[in-house]
Design a protein around this motif. Structure first.
Motif, PDB file in Angstrom:
ATOM      1  N   LYS A 120      79.639  17.630  55.588  1.00  0.00           N
ATOM      2  CA  LYS A 120      78.762  16.748  54.806  1.00  0.00           C
ATOM      3  C   LYS A 120      77.382  17.375  54.638  1.00  0.00           C
ATOM      4  N   ARG A 121      76.866  17.992  55.702  1.00  0.00           N
ATOM      5  CA  ARG A 121      75.552  18.626  55.598  1.00  0.00           C
ATOM      6  C   ARG A 121      75.595  19.804  54.633  1.00  0.00           C
ATOM      7  N   ALA A 147      75.707  18.814  51.002  1.00  0.00           N
ATOM      8  CA  ALA A 147      74.462  18.297  50.430  1.00  0.00           C
ATOM      9  C   ALA A 147      73.571  19.414  49.904  1.00  0.00           C
ATOM     10  N   ARG A 148      73.784  20.662  50.369  1.00  0.00           N
ATOM     11  CA  ARG A 148      72.912  21.765  49.976  1.00  0.00           C
ATOM     12  C   ARG A 148      73.579  22.792  49.079  1.00  0.00           C
ATOM     13  N   GLN A 169      78.492  20.740  46.695  1.00  0.00           N
ATOM     14  CA  GLN A 169      78.111  19.546  45.947  1.00  0.00           C
ATOM     15  C   GLN A 169      79.203  19.144  44.971  1.00  0.00           C
ATOM     16  N   ARG A 223      69.425  19.308  42.937  1.00  0.00           N
ATOM     17  CA  ARG A 223      70.679  19.984  43.260  1.00  0.00           C
ATOM     18  C   ARG A 223      70.716  21.472  42.931  1.00  0.00           C
TER      19      ARG A 223
END
Length: 532
Positions: A120-121, A124-125, A130, A455
């Motif tokens: 999940k981390r 996010a980056r 994504q 993003r």
């Protein structure tokens, strides 16, 4: 080339005087354990490989972390931390079961919850992450070893995403660290990989130390790029940051270090004269240079002015300045890796036919008003330093005001994250490079992300149409349709100018002949490497 070589040789003796103190050798201590001493391509300043895409931090990540899947030498994903996995008939539910015996460096067991938090981390980056997370309906641990990923619709790049070989790599870390805000660096480096980061021995700007992880249980398969068995064959790996090229050369020639990751091409003839040194290219796809402009602020918030820069980029000029020897570079006008299946020149007229008069015309059409261009210049990486100088002169030649701001690469990788206006510490241009495995398709290619400040990668282009095309590519399963989409994406990327490609080159590595086991891969790995 001969005159350069002789001048270099003439200063080696003087450079040797301070060498021992510079890298902190302790010969007696080395006799008690096997130590592999490496000159890396840059200083390790930022240690969180999810927070930054910097390759030096990625390489650090591979030393200490592990991944659920990993790319083999054919860039095919293979299970790494995962033991078994299955996909439902409708391809919406993916179930992964971890291998037995996985432990973190702090002694605690690796759990599925840790891996869920890590994914999940990362998602996010990372640009590819994504895209995957956009179609993930749920991601959960159903027991200590089982991860279940449920998708909202079929997705063609699941394993390719969680097994991607380069930045950002989806490295696994303990849940307590993986729950760190992805836009902040983790406070502690704890992985489950073949080496452990020695925090107390880390001297930023000088030295990084990794210790063999005695508890690591490698896979049984033979190593293949990032996949297969990872055997820590030495007790310690020391990265010794030596920015002066002559000092680095002298260190390798004298046996003070064992491996030089990125020797300048003009020093290769000197290295090849020594029978104790091996020089070879380990990366078959090479590197592609990127000239990245900041879309947030003038003058490159203007599409025409960005196009003017592309029209002025002559790859031959860049490569002659940065590499010199044609044996180690190619002119490549595809934003995808040349030699990869999606290589194309669709929409690349400005790159294929660079023309200064065209560039000047586009600059005029964009209404350039003399706004100074701030170029971040990485002086400790020869290729990027040369590219910065070429860009500065090129932009001046088409009529732009330019200011070079010199710094080391570690500082640049922090500065490029600043979104503030130039007057408040921001920037206009920096140069970097991507390995071929990072840019083989529109989704893994972080530089093609156009999701704006939320993003997109540093430079922050914003183009909803391009994002729609990248989404379509990620969900397409027909190869011909994927290729057509890839071409359309390529043309759109050059219209809005996500970046300019300033050439492709192949970095040789150099090492002592008593070192063996180096893995051919786009990424430098130090497991399976022995030292006699």
């Amino acid at each position: 080339m001969v005159s350069i070589t002789r001048r270099r040789l003439g200063v080696l003796t003087a450079a040797a005087v301070a060498l021992g103190a510079a890298i902190g050798l302790n010969v007696q201590a080395a006799q008690a354990e096997t130590v592999l001493r490496v000159i890396p391509h840059a200083d390790l300043k930022n240690v969180d490989p999810i927070w930054t895409t910097a390759y030096i931090t990625r390489n650090h990540g591979y030393m200490v972390y592990d991944t659920l899947f990993a790319m083999d030498e054919n860039l095919e994903p293979q299970p790494q931390m995962v033991d078994t996995w299955e996909v439902s008939e409708d391809t919406l539910t993916w179930t992964f079961v971890l291998r037995d015996g996985l432990t973190w460096h702090d002694g605690t067991p690796v759990t599925a919850e840790d891996c869920v938090a890590s994914l999940k981390r990362w998602g996010a980056r990372d640009g590819m992450g994504q895209k995957l997370m956009d179609v993930v309906a749920s991601l959960e641990a159903t027991d200590d070893k089982t991860i279940v990923m449920t998708l909202s619709e079929p997705y063609g790049l699941v394993l390719e995403s969680i097994g991607k070989i380069s930045s950002n790599v989806p490295f696994m870390m303990p849940k307590r660290l993986a729950e760190t805000d992805p836009f902040e660096q983790v406070p502690e480096i704890v992985g489950s990989g073949p080496f452990m980061f020695s925090q107390e021995e880390w001297v930023p700007g000088s030295k990084v130390v990794y210790l063999r992880n005695e508890a690591y249980q490698p896979r049984e398969e033979s190593p293949s790029a990032a996949a297969g068995g990872k055997l820590a064959e030495v007790d310690r790996v020391e990265w010794l940051y030596i920015p002066d090229q002559t000092t680095a050369l002298n260190a390798l020639l004298n046996g003070e270090v064992d491996y030089w990751e990125n020797p300048p091409v003009d020093l290769v003839p000197i290295l090849q004269q020594n029978s104790d040194i091996v020089v070879e290219v380990l990366d078959p796809l090479g590197n592609q240079g990127m000239l990245r402009m900041n879309h947030l602020h003038p003058p490159f918030d203007n599409e025409k002015i960005r196009q003017a820069v592309v029209a002025a980029v002559n790859q031959e000029t860049y490569m002659q300045a940065a590499i010199g020897d044609p044996e180690y570079f190619n002119v490549c006008t595809s934003l995808y890796a040349c030699g990869s299946p999606l290589e194309t020149t669709a929409g690349a007229d400005l790159l294929v036919n660079p023309n200064m008069e065209t560039a000047k015309k586009l600059l005029e059409e964009g209404g350039y008003d003399g706004t100074p261009v701030i170029i971040l210049q990485a002086t400790d990486i020869p290729v990027l330093n040369a590219a910065s100088l070429v860009t500065a002169q090129t932009l001046r030649d088409i009529g732009m005001e330019v200011e070079l701001q010199a710094m080391d690469w570690a500082t640049l990788t922090s500065r490029r994250a600043v979104q503030d206006p130039v007057a408040d510490g921001g920037w206009n241009v920096f140069h970097t490079w991507w390995i071929g495995g990072d840019i083989s398709n529109p989704v893994t290619h972080t530089g093609l992300s156009t999701g704006g400040t939320e993003r997109a990668w540093f430079g922050w282009p914003d183009d909803p149409k391009l994002e729609e095309l990248r989404d379509a590519f990620s969900k397409e399963t027909d190869a011909a349709a994927q290729k057509a989409l890839a071409d359309e994406i390529h043309a759109r990327a050059l219209q809005v100018v996500t970046h300019a490609n300033f050439g492709t080159w192949f970095n040789p590595v150099a090492y002592r002949s008593n070192v063996s086991g180096l893995i051919k891969s786009p990424v430098q790995f130090f497991w399976n490497v022995s030292k006699e």
